[in-house]
Design an enzyme around this catalytic site. Structure first.
Site, PDB file in Angstrom:
ATOM      1  N   SER A 108      11.223   6.780  15.019  1.00 46.82           N
ATOM      2  CA  SER A 108      10.023   6.377  15.755  1.00 46.82           C
ATOM      3  C   SER A 108      10.459   6.049  17.173  1.00 46.82           C
ATOM      4  CB  SER A 108       9.395   5.141  15.101  1.00 46.82           C
ATOM      5  OG  SER A 108       8.886   5.485  13.844  1.00 46.82           O
ATOM      6  N   LEU A 109      10.306   7.009  18.065  1.00 48.83           N
ATOM      7  CA  LEU A 109      10.835   6.846  19.422  1.00 48.83           C
ATOM      8  C   LEU A 109       9.793   6.206  20.334  1.00 48.83           C
ATOM      9  CD1 LEU A 109      13.485   7.479  20.867  1.00 48.83           C
ATOM     10  CD2 LEU A 109      12.461   9.627  21.613  1.00 48.83           C
ATOM     11  N   HIS A 110       8.662   6.881  20.487  1.00 47.38           N
ATOM     12  CA  HIS A 110       7.463   6.356  21.164  1.00 47.38           C
ATOM     13  C   HIS A 110       7.596   6.043  22.648  1.00 47.38           C
ATOM     14  CE1 HIS A 110       5.984   6.368  17.158  1.00 47.38           C
ATOM     15  NE2 HIS A 110       6.445   5.202  16.794  1.00 47.38           N
TER      16      HIS A 110
ATOM     17  N   SER B 163      11.876   7.224   7.830  1.00 47.07           N
ATOM     18  CA  SER B 163      11.521   6.981   9.220  1.00 47.07           C
ATOM     19  C   SER B 163      12.005   5.587   9.611  1.00 47.07           C
ATOM     20  CB  SER B 163      10.006   7.074   9.372  1.00 47.07           C
ATOM     21  OG  SER B 163       9.626   6.765  10.692  1.00 47.07           O
TER      22      SER B 163
ATOM     23  N   CYS C 155       1.318  -1.402  15.954  1.00 50.07           N
ATOM     24  CA  CYS C 155       1.324  -1.192  14.499  1.00 50.07           C
ATOM     25  C   CYS C 155       0.727  -2.377  13.742  1.00 50.07           C
ATOM     26  CB  CYS C 155       2.766  -0.968  14.043  1.00 50.07           C
ATOM     27  SG  CYS C 155       2.951  -0.851  12.264  1.00 50.07           S
TER      28      CYS C 155
ATOM     29  N   GLU D 238       0.822  -1.204   0.000  1.00 47.92           N
ATOM     30  CA  GLU D 238       0.000   0.000   0.000  1.00 47.92           C
ATOM     31  C   GLU D 238       0.861   1.260   0.000  1.00 47.92           C
ATOM     32  OE1 GLU D 238      -4.038  -1.742   2.036  1.00 47.92           O
ATOM     33  OE2 GLU D 238      -2.648  -0.710   3.358  1.00 47.92           O
TER      34      GLU D 238
ATOM     35  N   GLY E  72       6.766  -1.479   6.386  1.00 50.32           N
ATOM     36  CA  GLY E  72       8.149  -1.955   6.416  1.00 50.32           C
ATOM     37  C   GLY E  72       9.109  -1.042   7.135  1.00 50.32           C
ATOM     38  N   GLU E  73      10.261  -1.598   7.461  1.00 47.42           N
ATOM     39  CA  GLU E  73      11.327  -0.833   8.122  1.00 47.42           C
ATOM     40  C   GLU E  73      12.416  -0.581   7.071  1.00 47.42           C
ATOM     41  OE1 GLU E  73      12.297   0.901  10.840  1.00 47.42           O
ATOM     42  OE2 GLU E  73      14.185   0.988   9.751  1.00 47.42           O
TER      43      GLU E  73
ATOM     44  N   CYS F 264       6.281  -4.032  16.348  1.00 53.79           N
ATOM     45  CA  CYS F 264       5.872  -3.006  17.323  1.00 53.79           C
ATOM     46  C   CYS F 264       4.420  -3.266  17.728  1.00 53.79           C
ATOM     47  CB  CYS F 264       6.017  -1.614  16.722  1.00 53.79           C
ATOM     48  SG  CYS F 264       7.704  -1.264  16.197  1.00 53.79           S
TER      49      CYS F 264
ATOM     50  N   CYS G 164       3.631   8.555   0.588  1.00 49.25           N
ATOM     51  CA  CYS G 164       4.153   7.737   1.673  1.00 49.25           C
ATOM     52  C   CYS G 164       4.363   6.333   1.098  1.00 49.25           C
ATOM     53  CB  CYS G 164       3.119   7.741   2.790  1.00 49.25           C
ATOM     54  SG  CYS G 164       3.549   6.713   4.190  1.00 49.25           S
TER      55      CYS G 164
ATOM     56  N   CYS H 174      -1.094   6.411   9.702  1.00 53.61           N
ATOM     57  CA  CYS H 174       0.126   5.790  10.240  1.00 53.61           C
ATOM     58  C   CYS H 174      -0.207   4.498  10.958  1.00 53.61           C
ATOM     59  CB  CYS H 174       0.796   6.696  11.270  1.00 53.61           C
ATOM     60  SG  CYS H 174       1.128   8.337  10.729  1.00 53.61           S
TER      61      CYS H 174
ATOM     62  N   ASN I 253      -1.420  10.906  16.852  1.00 52.56           N
ATOM     63  CA  ASN I 253      -2.583  10.242  17.450  1.00 52.56           C
ATOM     64  C   ASN I 253      -2.475   8.755  17.164  1.00 52.56           C
ATOM     65  OD1 ASN I 253      -3.726  12.640  18.259  1.00 52.56           O
ATOM     66  ND2 ASN I 253      -4.890  12.871  16.352  1.00 52.56           N
TER      67      ASN I 253
ATOM     68  N   CYS J  48       6.419  -6.310   7.890  1.00 55.17           N
ATOM     69  CA  CYS J  48       7.547  -5.801   8.677  1.00 55.17           C
ATOM     70  C   CYS J  48       7.869  -6.813   9.765  1.00 55.17           C
ATOM     71  CB  CYS J  48       7.195  -4.456   9.317  1.00 55.17           C
ATOM     72  SG  CYS J  48       8.576  -3.740  10.248  1.00 55.17           S
TER      73      CYS J  48
HETATM   74  N1  SAH Z   1       9.064   1.216  10.113  1.00 57.65           N
HETATM   75  C1  SAH Z   1       9.312   2.616  10.092  1.00 57.65           C
HETATM   76  C2  SAH Z   1       8.473   3.321   9.050  1.00 57.65           C
HETATM   77  C3  SAH Z   1       6.995   3.308   9.338  1.00 57.65           C
HETATM   78  S1  SAH Z   1       6.540   4.949   9.665  1.00 57.65           S
HETATM   79  C4  SAH Z   1       9.095   3.207  11.465  1.00 57.65           C
HETATM   80  O1  SAH Z   1       8.521   2.537  12.298  1.00 57.65           O
HETATM   81  O2  SAH Z   1       9.533   4.326  11.693  1.00 57.65           O
HETATM   82  C5  SAH Z   1       4.988   4.811  10.362  1.00 57.65           C
HETATM   83  C6  SAH Z   1       4.913   5.621  11.639  1.00 57.65           C
HETATM   84  O3  SAH Z   1       3.631   5.377  12.242  1.00 57.65           O
HETATM   85  C7  SAH Z   1       5.941   5.169  12.658  1.00 57.65           C
HETATM   86  O4  SAH Z   1       6.363   6.259  13.432  1.00 57.65           O
HETATM   87  C8  SAH Z   1       5.142   4.214  13.476  1.00 57.65           C
HETATM   88  O5  SAH Z   1       5.738   3.979  14.718  1.00 57.65           O
HETATM   89  C9  SAH Z   1       3.819   4.909  13.567  1.00 57.65           C
HETATM   90  N2  SAH Z   1       2.704   4.036  13.921  1.00 57.65           N
HETATM   91  C10 SAH Z   1       2.670   2.701  13.893  1.00 57.65           C
HETATM   92  N3  SAH Z   1       1.463   2.241  14.299  1.00 57.65           N
HETATM   93  C11 SAH Z   1       0.732   3.333  14.597  1.00 57.65           C
HETATM   94  C12 SAH Z   1      -0.616   3.522  15.044  1.00 57.65           C
HETATM   95  N4  SAH Z   1      -1.415   2.497  15.263  1.00 57.65           N
HETATM   96  N5  SAH Z   1      -1.044   4.788  15.228  1.00 57.65           N
HETATM   97  C13 SAH Z   1      -0.232   5.833  14.954  1.00 57.65           C
HETATM   98  N6  SAH Z   1       1.031   5.721  14.528  1.00 57.65           N
HETATM   99  C14 SAH Z   1       1.510   4.481  14.352  1.00 57.65           C
HETATM  100 FE1  SF4 Z   2       7.560  -2.064  11.475  1.00 63.94          FE
HETATM  101 FE2  SF4 Z   2       7.532   0.603  11.764  1.00 63.94          FE
HETATM  102 FE3  SF4 Z   2       5.304  -0.855  12.191  1.00 63.94          FE
HETATM  103 FE4  SF4 Z   2       7.325  -1.000  13.909  1.00 63.94          FE
HETATM  104  S1  SF4 Z   2       6.090   0.811  13.460  1.00 63.94           S
HETATM  105  S2  SF4 Z   2       6.165  -2.736  13.093  1.00 63.94           S
HETATM  106  S3  SF4 Z   2       9.074  -0.824  12.558  1.00 63.94           S
HETATM  107  S4  SF4 Z   2       6.364  -0.591  10.258  1.00 63.94           S
END
Ligand code: SAH
Ligand code: SF4
Length: 349
Positions: free
Chosen positions: A221-223, A198, A98, A70, A166-167, A95, A84, A340, A297, A91
């Site tokens: 992506s720190l979180h 990212s 996600c 996608e 994907g990463e 996480c 995007c 996201c 969000n 992936c």
């Molecule tokens: N794998 C890479 C690229 C994906 S970017 C990465 O993780 O950075 C997608 C962004 O959306 C990342 O910052 C990811 O952490 C965030 N994300 C993942 N699941 C999400 C969700 N359910 N709600 C909001 N953001 C989310």
């Molecule tokens: Fe993969 Fe990024 Fe989703 Fe984490 S947030 S599972 S690294 S796509």
């Protein structure tokens, strides 16, 4: 074929955005016919879904081996169009918040498949523009002034973010090759400063980005502000602990002097307290002027709850008070599952 024929084909694919060999007007009929049975694009469009407010488009593409990926285009009010792109099918990073993470990894995308997402999105924007033009033409009964020929300004891709499925740094060779193609003036020709990658925190990829493509923007992506919390929601923190990640970011800043964006998805009762915001601010102490925090969000994937609006504001205010530049990300495409973390494809047929 002589080399200039390749140049002509590349121009048609990357810049004129034609959708078939038959449309390479600089080629003879015979040459076009000879190629007619080869694929023009590595990806085939399966579905296109659109939203109006804010305007976004989600493409589902099929690969030659029958997998689905996608790609999302966000159409900003100021005229920018951000695409995007996905870098992998699924992936491996798992996480907890996600949807892509729940798919597991099917395979890496090739540089051509990454680039084709951008080219096809650009082609779609161009066709949209042309269909608006043809409506104007029908109404006015004549060709509008200055509106002939390919018209890219309004419908063009202005930004590319590697924030789809994907990463990217788990597929670095193809990702760096795609950046070379996307920025090369003979090919797609977008400025590197309009591209962002990212990562969930793959340290080796961050080092390579500083060396090979320092103009490309980096987002982390720190979180979570502590190792303990981070490894609970992001398994990657076990392989690359937070202190090692922050050392790599510091090194990146010293080498590039570029601002780094830190993404932070607010999860109710997990990482959204004001103490968490203080801990987060502590991480940036000596280089806070080069850190930008983007609060996201949480888009429902079933596991967590999104933070309330009031709480998100409090979190943001703590960071502001600590002198950190912070924004809230607007969500695009939530209702078509294009926001996201929502990109995930069901079992492929
Ligand atoms: N794998 C890479 C690229 C994906 S970017 C990465 O993780 O950075 C997608 C962004 O959306 C990342 O910052 C990811 O952490 C965030 N994300 C993942 N699941 C999400 C969700 N359910 N709600 C909001 N953001 C989310
Ligand atoms: Fe993969 Fe990024 Fe989703 Fe984490 S947030 S599972 S690294 S796509």
């Amino acid at each position: 074929m002589p080399a200039y024929r390749l140049k002509q084909a590349m121009r048609s694919y990357y810049q004129e955005l034609v959708d078939d060999w038959a449309d390479i007007t600089t080629w003879s009929e015979k040459l076009r016919a000879d190629c007619a049975n080869s694929a023009w694009s590595p990806l085939t469009v399966k579905t296109v879904l659109q939203t109006q407010d804010p305007p976004s488009v989600k493409f589902a593409f099929q690969t030659a081996d029958g997998l689905t990926i996608e790609t999302v285009v966000m159409r900003h009010a100021d005229g920018r169009n951000t695409v995007c792109v996905s870098s992998q099918v699924g992936c491996a990073m798992g996480c907890a918040f996600c949807a892509t993470g729940t798919m597991g990894i099917k395979r890496n995308l090739t540089a051509e498949e990454i680039v084709d997402q951008v080219v096809q999105a650009a082609r779609w924007l161009k066709i949209q523009k042309m269909s608006i033009k043809s409506q104007v033409y029908q109404v006015a009964g004549q060709r509008p002034e200055g509106h002939d020929g390919p018209d890219r300004p309004e419908g063009r891709i202005t930004n590319i973010v590697f924030m789809g499925m994907g990463e990217p740094f788990n597929n670095p060779d193809e990702v760096f090759e795609s950046i070379r193609i996307l920025t090369s003036p003979d090919m797609f020709g977008l400025g590197a400063r309009h591209i962002s990658i990212s990562t969930c925190g793959i340290v080796t990829g961050i080092q390579r980005l500083a060396e090979e493509a320092p103009q490309v923007n980096l987002a982390i992506s720190l979180h979570a502000p502590t190792q303990e919390m981070r490894q609970q929601i992001m398994p990657v923190a076990k392989a690359y602990p937070l202190d090692r990640l922050m050392r790599a970011v510091r090194k990146y800043l010293e080498l590039t002097h570029r601002k780094v964006m830190f993404e932070y998805v607010l999860l109710e009762g997990v990482n959204d307290s004001q103490d968490d915001a203080e801990d987060l601010a502590d991480l940036f102490n000596e280089y806070r002027h080069l850190a930008h925090v983007n609060l996201i969000n949480y888009h429902q994937t079933g596991v967590f709850k999104p933070t309330s609006e009031a709480n998100a504001k409090k979190f943001q205010n703590v960071l502001r008070r600590r002198g950190i530049s912070v924004t809230r990300r607007i969500s695009f495409g939530e209702e078509i599952r294009a926001a996201c973390g929502q990109l995930a494809t069901r079992e492929t047929e």
